[in-house]
Design a protein around this motif. Structure first.
Motif, mmCIF file in Angstrom:
data_model
loop_
_atom_site.group_PDB
_atom_site.id
_atom_site.type_symbol
_atom_site.label_atom_id
_atom_site.label_comp_id
_atom_site.label_asym_id
_atom_site.label_seq_id
_atom_site.Cartn_x
_atom_site.Cartn_y
_atom_site.Cartn_z
ATOM 1 N N ALA A 1 45.722 20.659 78.933
ATOM 2 C CA ALA A 1 47.118 20.787 79.364
ATOM 3 C C ALA A 1 48.062 20.561 78.180
ATOM 4 C CB ALA A 1 47.422 19.798 80.481
ATOM 5 N N GLN A 2 47.732 19.573 77.337
ATOM 6 C CA GLN A 2 48.553 19.309 76.146
ATOM 7 C C GLN A 2 48.537 20.499 75.192
ATOM 8 O OE1 GLN A 2 48.089 15.613 74.033
ATOM 9 N NE2 GLN A 2 47.845 14.404 75.899
ATOM 10 N N ILE A 3 47.358 21.108 75.038
ATOM 11 C CA ILE A 3 47.245 22.292 74.175
ATOM 12 C C ILE A 3 48.124 23.418 74.720
ATOM 13 C CG2 ILE A 3 45.685 24.124 73.383
ATOM 14 C CD1 ILE A 3 43.441 21.975 73.378
ATOM 15 N N ALA A 4 48.103 23.600 76.039
ATOM 16 C CA ALA A 4 48.907 24.647 76.672
ATOM 17 C C ALA A 4 50.401 24.405 76.468
ATOM 18 C CB ALA A 4 48.580 24.727 78.159
ATOM 19 N N ILE A 5 50.832 23.174 76.688
ATOM 20 C CA ILE A 5 52.258 22.828 76.535
ATOM 21 C C ILE A 5 52.698 23.002 75.085
ATOM 22 C CG2 ILE A 5 53.930 20.943 76.661
ATOM 23 C CD1 ILE A 5 52.195 19.872 79.067
ATOM 24 N N ALA A 6 51.869 22.490 74.148
ATOM 25 C CA ALA A 6 52.201 22.614 72.725
ATOM 26 C C ALA A 6 52.244 24.079 72.301
ATOM 27 C CB ALA A 6 51.174 21.850 71.888
ATOM 28 N N SER A 7 51.293 24.874 72.807
ATOM 29 C CA SER A 7 51.237 26.296 72.448
ATOM 30 C C SER A 7 52.445 27.049 72.987
ATOM 31 C CB SER A 7 49.945 26.930 72.981
ATOM 32 O OG SER A 7 48.801 26.299 72.434
ATOM 33 N N ALA A 8 52.862 26.710 74.200
ATOM 34 C CA ALA A 8 54.052 27.342 74.782
ATOM 35 C C ALA A 8 55.296 27.005 73.975
ATOM 36 C CB ALA A 8 54.223 26.892 76.229
ATOM 37 N N VAL B 1 45.956 16.484 68.069
ATOM 38 C CA VAL B 1 46.480 17.577 67.251
ATOM 39 C C VAL B 1 45.664 18.810 67.613
ATOM 40 C CG1 VAL B 1 46.710 18.505 64.922
ATOM 41 C CG2 VAL B 1 47.223 16.095 65.357
ATOM 42 N N SER B 2 46.339 19.893 67.931
ATOM 43 C CA SER B 2 45.646 21.141 68.256
ATOM 44 C C SER B 2 46.174 22.244 67.344
ATOM 45 C CB SER B 2 45.856 21.506 69.732
ATOM 46 O OG SER B 2 47.232 21.697 70.015
ATOM 47 N N SER B 3 45.730 23.463 67.608
ATOM 48 C CA SER B 3 46.162 24.557 66.736
ATOM 49 C C SER B 3 46.345 25.834 67.535
ATOM 50 C CB SER B 3 45.130 24.801 65.633
ATOM 51 O OG SER B 3 43.976 25.431 66.163
ATOM 52 N N ILE B 4 47.086 26.752 66.944
ATOM 53 C CA ILE B 4 47.232 28.098 67.495
ATOM 54 C C ILE B 4 47.034 29.112 66.380
ATOM 55 C CG2 ILE B 4 48.790 27.543 69.407
ATOM 56 C CD1 ILE B 4 51.099 28.591 67.584
ATOM 57 N N PHE B 5 46.705 30.323 66.773
ATOM 58 C CA PHE B 5 46.746 31.473 65.879
ATOM 59 C C PHE B 5 47.779 32.440 66.443
ATOM 60 C CE2 PHE B 5 42.642 29.992 64.443
ATOM 61 C CZ PHE B 5 42.558 30.418 63.123
ATOM 62 N N PHE B 6 48.607 33.011 65.557
ATOM 63 C CA PHE B 6 49.455 34.129 65.950
ATOM 64 C C PHE B 6 48.624 35.387 65.746
ATOM 65 C CE2 PHE B 6 52.710 30.984 64.734
ATOM 66 C CZ PHE B 6 53.473 30.995 65.889
ATOM 67 N N VAL C 1 50.733 33.765 75.811
ATOM 68 C CA VAL C 1 50.043 32.579 75.278
ATOM 69 C C VAL C 1 48.705 32.445 76.004
ATOM 70 C CG1 VAL C 1 50.126 30.079 74.934
ATOM 71 C CG2 VAL C 1 52.235 31.433 74.774
ATOM 72 N N PHE C 2 47.618 32.467 75.239
ATOM 73 C CA PHE C 2 46.275 32.424 75.814
ATOM 74 C C PHE C 2 45.601 31.112 75.410
ATOM 75 C CE2 PHE C 2 47.613 36.728 75.583
ATOM 76 C CZ PHE C 2 47.008 37.394 76.638
ATOM 77 N N VAL C 3 45.318 30.272 76.395
ATOM 78 C CA VAL C 3 44.717 28.963 76.134
ATOM 79 C C VAL C 3 43.248 29.014 76.529
ATOM 80 C CG1 VAL C 3 44.793 26.493 76.640
ATOM 81 C CG2 VAL C 3 46.929 27.816 76.490
ATOM 82 N N PHE C 4 42.365 28.802 75.562
ATOM 83 C CA PHE C 4 40.929 28.905 75.783
ATOM 84 C C PHE C 4 40.353 27.570 76.235
ATOM 85 C CE2 PHE C 4 42.134 32.259 72.892
ATOM 86 C CZ PHE C 4 41.478 33.365 73.429
ATOM 87 N N PRO C 5 39.329 27.593 77.065
ATOM 88 C CA PRO C 5 38.808 26.344 77.637
ATOM 89 C C PRO C 5 38.091 25.439 76.639
ATOM 90 C CG PRO C 5 37.447 28.201 78.299
ATOM 91 C CD PRO C 5 38.640 28.775 77.615
ATOM 92 N N ASP C 6 37.622 26.010 75.523
ATOM 93 C CA ASP C 6 36.937 25.199 74.511
ATOM 94 C C ASP C 6 36.957 25.946 73.186
ATOM 95 O OD1 ASP C 6 34.608 27.038 74.439
ATOM 96 O OD2 ASP C 6 34.240 26.232 76.454
ATOM 97 N N LEU C 7 36.578 25.237 72.116
ATOM 98 C CA LEU C 7 36.625 25.792 70.767
ATOM 99 C C LEU C 7 35.651 26.954 70.593
ATOM 100 C CD1 LEU C 7 37.795 25.571 67.922
ATOM 101 C CD2 LEU C 7 36.032 23.887 67.396
ATOM 102 N N ASN C 8 34.480 26.835 71.211
ATOM 103 C CA ASN C 8 33.479 27.891 71.096
ATOM 104 C C ASN C 8 34.046 29.227 71.590
ATOM 105 O OD1 ASN C 8 30.797 28.990 70.697
ATOM 106 N ND2 ASN C 8 30.586 28.961 72.921
#
Length: 693
Positions: free
Chosen positions: A546-553, A516-521, A630-637
């Motif tokens: 990759a899953q985060i990127a696909i889900a975010s898209a 489970v991941s998340s996005i912010f608008f 859509v901007f996918v960051f490499p880690d939570l930090n």
């Protein structure tokens, strides 16, 4: 997004807003069956707006007067004095969107800024930006040099670009042939559409009707046809008749006291003489009337007549007021309308405008536009959203807004009497919400049994299942799982883990997701971006990234944002190496292999992803660089710090976190959330439920 609205604005009085509105309406009505006219701000609700009345009647628009305007100047100034600019624009946006939904096209006409003494920004640009309307600015060239007009054009252009509005065209009105020639020479390389409208004196001349309305005059002698008589100049009869007669000119309005009988008789006699011009009207000051014998003489004349009006005030005051009467185009101004439309078609490339309306696109998306879009999407497919934190005042206030806007159906968890007492104490109306007490609900037994069956292989006992269901987040999650609710929103008074843990245990992830991941608008001034993951996954590997990127898209697409995915790193393309960059490069490749329809670029630095100029240097052939959404960051930090930095430094509104990857929608709130945050999250969650359903 194809434009279906135009916003016409002029900063100066008498610049020709109605004239341009008429020309554009003529074009629109030829191509579209249902066109609306809207003035967001009128001068006063206590007097009917002339432009609205004209447009509704002349073009026979199928709409009520009340629907054709938003608010008046007094209301605008009171809202701004209370620092409620966003609330004001939101209110006007709602009225505009109602028209946009009902009509093929909405033509908006702005307000002259000089009416708004307390406003230090261009409210017309702000409204056009939020309406998503393409902008038409009008510049008056009257009594200005070509240099001044040129500078005004450049200033307007810069302001329009700064606000992120889509510029449709500029109209330069009342420009002499010499001014037009000079401007065309200076602006020969200008790519924007600029149209020049000649000065036609008659269009600006006032009529007898204008005088009557402006001075609240009483008609003493007036026929129906006299209302449209044109007045070319004002004369005060302060001389004797023999000297005054040589001063009169064609179309004069003469101010003369009613006891100057010789002047009145001389003016009427001039009508019958070929040697003198014809005046247009006579005005008596001091509320006087002609002597009965003079009146009898005038009434007995046949064939010719002069309109006679009576007004309050002395001769000097009356003459001064008359100098400030401005001519209007009215429904019965047949000649003026014909002149105006003839000039418009002569000066404007109609085919060009028609094509521009059909083809012009607008990518502007303001925070308020996005919020309204959320409401519209959710309202079109009503879903039941359960809120397990009914004891929180913010939740109750948000629930009322959602119910009143008909964005979703609301289920509140808690003791019914306590919940009712709380919302009534706050002055809220939640009578349409369903209230369920988990402790006394007949659903409890079914929920305990279902949870036990789900988790007993993990070592869960029946008593532990029973204990879990007494926690409202677990009960609410089970409601979603078993179809008693479509979605859940929680987290206003609970940590994130208390929202996500039940969802992972009960609802679980979709078949093609392991996490489970998340996005912010991220709602910036004129666009909405998607950031992921900034809240959940701490250090994803390449597969998870990759899953985060696909889900975010997919999430972006769900909410009407064209997904162009930037896989962020500290290096762009082949310029960097190391485990962190390699992870992003591998994740990008996985996305490309699994989803060939997703436009993705990585590794890429943030500046190259967002800035077209930088992109042209670093990745000139990329379909994503400089245009990423859509901007996918490499880690939570990185993600968490970046979204907060952008939010605080740019004033962006961050909506989220929005969870993705679950089979059914559950979303988490921040414990510091505002009522508006909760409202947005409920709307988003309801939309997710509609997509999943």
């Amino acid at each position: 997004m194809k434009i279906n609205s135009l916003y016409i604005s002029a900063k100066e009085f008498n610049a020709g807003s109605l004239f341009v509105s008429m020309g554009m309406m003529e074009i629109l009505k030829q191509n579209l069956p249902r066109v609306a006219f809207f003035r967001p701000v009128i001068f006063s609700k206590n007097m009917q707006d002339n432009d609205i009345l004209f447009m509704l009647e002349h073009y026979k628009l199928d709409m009520k007067y009340e629907d054709a305007y938003g608010v008046d100047v007094a209301y605008v100034e009171s809202m701004l004095a209370e620092n409620k600019e966003d609330a004001l624009i939101s209110e006007l946006l709602e009225k505009f969107k109602k028209l946009e939904k009902e009509y093929d096209f909405v033509l908006c006409e702005g307000i002259r800024l000089s009416f708004l003494n307390s406003i230090h920004f261009d409210i017309n640009l702000k409204l056009a930006q939020n309406f998503g309307a393409s902008y038409i600015n009008i510049i008056s060239a009257k009594d200005k040099s070509a240099k001044e007009v040129y500078e005004n054009i450049l200033i307007d252009k810069k302001e329009i670009q700064t606000q992120g509005c889509s510029h449709f065209a500029s109209f330069v009105n009342r420009a002499s042939a010499k001014t037009q020639e000079a401007l065309k020479s200076r602006l020969k390389d200008e790519k924007e559409a600029i149209f020049y409208l000649n000065e036609i004196e008659e269009l600006s001349l006032c009529t007898v009707q204008d005088v009557m309305e402006s001075l609240d005059a009483k008609a003493l002698f007036l026929t129906k046809e006299d209302h449209t008589r044109t007045i070319r100049s004002i004369k005060v009869a302060a001389l004797s008749l023999d000297n005054f007669l040589q001063k009169i000119e064609e179309g004069d309005l003469v101010v003369v006291p009613a006891d100057r009988s010789e002047i009145i008789l001389g003016l009427f006699a001039s009508l019958y003489s070929k040697n003198y011009p014809n005046i247009s009207a006579i005005v008596f000051p001091f509320s006087m009337q002609a002597h009965p014998n003079i009146q009898k003489l005038i009434d007995g004349l046949s064939g010719f007549g002069i309109p006679i009006l009576s007004v309050n005030g002395d001769t000097y005051e009356t003459a001064k007021k008359l100098m400030h009467v401005h001519g209007r185009i009215r429904v019965n101004s047949t000649r003026k309308i014909a002149l105006a439309m003839g000039l418009f078609r002569e000066s404007v490339n109609i085919d060009f405008i028609e094509q521009r309306i059909k083809s012009q696109q607008s990518d502007v998306m303001t925070p308020l536009m996005f919020q309204y879009k959320l409401f519209e999407m959710a309202a079109s497919n009503l879903k039941r959203v359960v809120l397990p934190e009914a004891e929180d005042e913010r939740i109750l206030r948000a629930a009322e807004i959602i119910l009143h806007r008909k964005v979703a159906d609301i289920i509140l968890l808690g003791d019914e009497e306590e919940v009712k007492a709380n919302y009534l104490r706050l002055g809220l109306d939640l009578s349409n919400a369903v209230i369920i007490n988990p402790h006394t609900s007949p659903l409890m037994e079914q929920f305990v049994e279902s949870f036990y069956e789900l988790r007993r292989s993990k070592g869960l006992s029946k008593s532990a299942a029973q204990d879990a269901m007494t926690h409202f987040n677990y009960f609410a999650t089970m409601m979603v799982q078993l179809g008693y609710a479509d979605a859940m929103v929680s987290g206003a008074i609970h940590p994130t883990a208390d929202t996500i843990r039940p969802a992972l245990q009960i609802i679980k992830t979709k078949p093609d997701y392991d996490i489970v991941s998340s996005i912010f608008f991220m709602c910036l001034n004129t666009k909405v971006l998607v950031y992921g993951d900034c809240a959940i996954v701490q250090d994803p590997d390449a597969k998870e990234l990759a899953q985060i990127a696909i889900a975010s898209a997919r999430s972006a697409k769900m909410f009407g944002i064209t997904p162009r995915v930037a896989m962020l790193s500290y290096a762009t393309g082949e310029s960097g190496h190391g485990s962190d960059v390699d992870k992003v490069r591998e994740a990008t490749q996985i996305v490309k292999e699994k989803n060939t329809d997703i436009l993705v670029e990585g590794p890429i630095q943030y500046d190259a992803a967002i800035d077209a100029k930088v992109a042209k240097i670093k990745l000139p052939n990329s379909q994503v660089a400089g245009r990423a959404t859509v901007f996918v960051f490499p880690d939570l930090n990185t993600g968490n710090n970046t979204y907060k930095a952008v939010q605080r430094s740019s004033g962006a509104i961050a909506i989220g976190p929005v969870l993705q990857g679950l089979k059914k929608p559950v979303n988490d709130l921040s414990r510091g959330c505002l009522v508006e945050d909760i409202v947005n999250t409920i709307a988003i969650t309801a939309i997710q439920a509609g997509e999943d359903g």
